[in-house]
Design an enzyme around this catalytic site. Structure first.
Site: not given
Ligand code: 9MR
Length: 334
Positions: A161, A203, A240, A268, A270
């Site tokens: 990101e 990513n 997402h 990722e 969903d």
């Molecule tokens: O699913 C993850 C969640 O449990 C955490 O609280 C969050 C914190 O930033 O990150 C989520 O996963 C993220 C991933 O690492 C990177 N892309 C976005 C995902 C959803 O926020």
């Protein structure tokens, strides 16, 4: 008499051929219709993965579905900087180690997530303002974490990101602001020098729509890296999605990136409300691109999701398969 024998022989021969044909069809069907996501994806040389939270592995429903359906695991939070190096030079690999052990015990591969990211970054890193210090801290973090998992990771999200929404530029972060544009390639070069067998990926989210400025920014970075020999092997499209599902040009995006000479993965996935059509269009976009090597959903049951209010996953809160599950299984070729 001769005619009757001849007829009987022909009948016997025909019956034999018919039986062989039925057996062939049955065999073909059983090899092309697997009953789990991972096995079905494997039939086209792909994987089907999920994000896993270490603390849920003791939940039998959760781990039962995990080990039945998925053959790639991304730790949801356990390999992030705030967990792995909470204070400078002091590393904590315990939670991620336990996910890796689980994966090894169940024949699942691992995606490493993630080495350099502006979020879930401890404040001791985000408060560094000296470039030499930050460069050595970043390279040391990559080196220590990748060395610890050397040989155990299929692909690393080396940088996550780094691009800003709605533009083709890098986002503001301590890495960008203190080290400048070059921090991304520096991270990839360091990563290659530590573990040359792991695939190194960039990513991001909101890079699925080919017409988006952010997609173009990442595409141009990958093109530039490839032309200058900066090591990069893959691009992860987080995916997402909202209730509208994937952009209609998602497959174009995947194939244009793949044409640069990198693998692409859906990392990722969903989708709000998990419509079967949206899931199957997403899976089909990957299936139609030979260098799209796998798909990972971001959690198992809706209740495991970071956006559980959207019920975006393939299993309901009780672990039952939702309609989208069957849509995905059949889009994978089953
Ligand atoms: O699913 C993850 C969640 O449990 C955490 O609280 C969050 C914190 O930033 O990150 C989520 O996963 C993220 C991933 O690492 C990177 N892309 C976005 C995902 C959803 O926020």
């Amino acid at each position: 008499m001769n005619i009757r024998i001849g007829t009987r022989r022909r009948v016997t021969l025909a019956a034999g051929l018919f039986t062989a044909a039925v057996l062939t069809v049955a065999a073909t069907q059983s090899s092309s219709a697997a009953s789990t996501l991972g096995a079905q994806a494997a039939q086209s040389g792909r994987y089907f993965g999920t994000a896993v939270a270490n603390y849920k592995l003791s939940d039998g429903t959760y781990s039962g579905i995990l080990d039945r359906e998925f053959n790639m695991i991304t730790p949801e939070n356990e390999m992030k900087w705030d967990t792995t190096e909470p204070s400078r030079g002091s590393f904590n690999f315990g939670p991620a180690d336990s996910i890796v052990s689980h994966a090894q015990a169940h024949g699942q591969r691992m995606r490493g997530h993630t080495l350099v990211w502006h979020s879930q970054l401890p404040s001791w890193v985000s408060s560094i303002s000296d470039a030499n210090t930050l460069r050595s801290v970043m390279n040391n973090h990559i080196t220590q974490e990748m060395s610890h998992y050397k040989g155990k990771i299929y692909a690393w999200d080396v940088v996550n990101e780094a691009f800003a929404d709605g533009s083709s530029n890098h986002r503001s972060s301590v890495f960008q602001n203190v080290l400048g544009n070059g921090f991304i390639e520096e991270a990839f070069k360091t990563a290659r020098s530590v573990d040359s067998s792991a695939k190194l990926c960039y990513n991001d989210y909101n890079i699925e729509d080919w017409n988006a400025a952010k997609t173009q920014g990442v595409y141009n970075m990958v093109k530039d890296f490839k032309s200058r020999g900066v090591p990069i092997d893959c691009v992860g499209f987080q995916s997402h999605f909202g209730t509208g599902g994937p952009p209609s040009n998602f497959q174009t995006t995947l194939s244009n990136f793949a044409a640069l000479g990198v693998d692409v993965q859906i990392t990722e996935l969903d989708i709000a409300q998990a419509s079967s059509t949206n899931y199957s269009n997403t899976v089909r976009a990957c299936m139609n691109v030979s260098r799209c090597t796998g798909i990972t959903v971001w959690g198992i049951r809706d209740s495991d999701s970071w956006r559980s209010g959207d019920s975006p996953l393939l299993f309901d809160n009780n672990g039952n398969k939702k309609a989208a599950y069957s849509a995905v299984l059949s889009a994978l070729g089953g």
